[in-house]
Design an enzyme around this catalytic site. Structure first.
Site, mmCIF file in Angstrom:
data_model
loop_
_atom_site.group_PDB
_atom_site.id
_atom_site.type_symbol
_atom_site.label_atom_id
_atom_site.label_comp_id
_atom_site.label_asym_id
_atom_site.label_seq_id
_atom_site.Cartn_x
_atom_site.Cartn_y
_atom_site.Cartn_z
ATOM 1 N N ASP A 212 0.853 -1.190 0.000
ATOM 2 C CA ASP A 212 0.000 0.000 0.000
ATOM 3 C C ASP A 212 0.888 1.239 0.000
ATOM 4 O OD1 ASP A 212 0.033 1.149 3.122
ATOM 5 O OD2 ASP A 212 0.491 -0.984 2.925
ATOM 6 N N ASP A 214 1.876 4.563 2.007
ATOM 7 C CA ASP A 214 1.813 5.029 3.387
ATOM 8 C C ASP A 214 0.783 6.170 3.474
ATOM 9 O OD1 ASP A 214 2.891 4.557 5.972
ATOM 10 O OD2 ASP A 214 4.029 6.413 5.841
#
Length: 290
Positions: A212, A214
């Site tokens: 992902d 941050d």
């Protein structure tokens, strides 16, 4: 006799290696306690390898709880010379997308509660750590990834891994700070491993698997736990393919590594004057320098 030249530490989502054959579990004891889990010894292709689930096979250990010294010392006891660390990370750069792979070459230490050395108790050593990743092992890893042409995966060679304490993720202010430093990814585990592997004279490289962005990213709030878990699972499948190809290449042509002689000029203490108990504790690391 060495049981395995190549070690693999699997991070979040990678708790086992499905393609391992002739598997046996080893309960290892070290002077620093027991590793995170039993070490799985098996054959990958034609090579015996040692696999360890970093957080335990049921993910029961937080990053701050990991027995880093036992994990690395246990690999050393098995004869490991090359260590591949597969790790889930968040991305700090837009171009490093979820499902991409990063092979960082630098670290920034933001941990607080980690013991990252085997030394002390009467023996002092200062390893060179300007280049914390073994360049030659990283090169083998990168060439393996490039050869596989994995769908949805872009390889980013080089970059900086910020190692934070956790278990909470970054604040937005911290995330923007790390981006201002030029960092590429963020995780919670690899820097203590890299330091200890260098002290143990094991060549070490990180395979960072992006799950992902941050919290800096404007779309971060749309990221769900289900999405991250799905990415972890896809990353684990891709990582196993990469590791298998890397092991094949290492088996055929193991590279020279400066890490294999990292302690040659690092030990400051006269070993004949050092405490016997400490020498016995570190005998595996020190024996060739007596």
């Amino acid at each position: 006799m060495a049981l395995a030249r190549i070690g693999i530490i699997g991070g979040s989502g990678l708790y086992k290696m499905a393609d391992l054959k002739d598997v046996e579990e080893l309960e290892i004891k070290t002077p620093f306690g027991s590793p995170s889990d039993a070490v799985i010894l098996g054959t990958l292709g034609t090579e015996r390898v040692a696999f360890l689930a970093r957080h335990g096979r049921n993910h029961t250990l937080m990053p701050s709880e990991l027995p880093f010294r036992a994990n690395i010392y246990g690999m050393k006891q098995l004869g490991v010379e090359y260590l591949i660390s597969a790790s889930a990370v968040g991305s700090l750069k837009a171009e490093a997308k979820p499902l991409d792979m990063v092979i960082p070459d630098q670290f920034i230490d933001r941990t607080k509660n980690r013991v990252s050395t085997f030394f002390g108790e009467g023996i002092v050593a200062h390893i060179a750590f300007g280049d914390p990743i073994c360049r030659n092992l990283a090169g083998v890893l990168a060439s393996a990834i490039a050869s596989l042409n994995l769908p949805d995966v872009t390889l980013h060679r080089g970059g900086t891994y910020v190692c934070m304490e956790g278990p909470a993720f970054s604040t937005k202010a911290e995330s923007h700070l790390y981006r201002s430093w030029g960092a590429t990814v963020i995780g919670m585990t690899n820097l203590p491993e890299a330091k200890l592997a260098r002290e143990a004279e094991i060549a070490y490289a990180t395979l960072a698997l992006v799950t992902d962005y941050d919290c800096w990213h404007p779309d971060h709030d749309s990221v769900t736990v289900e999405m991250i878990i799905a990415n972890l699972q896809r990353n684990a499948v891709n990582a196993q393919k990469v590791i298998q190809e890397t092991v094949r290449r290492l088996s055929e042509n193991p590279p020279v590594s400066d890490a294999h002689s990292a302690l040659k000029y690092a030990i400051l203490t006269q070993l004949d004057q050092a405490p016997e108990a400490t020498k016995q504790k570190l005998e595996l690391l020190l024996r060739k320098y007596y």
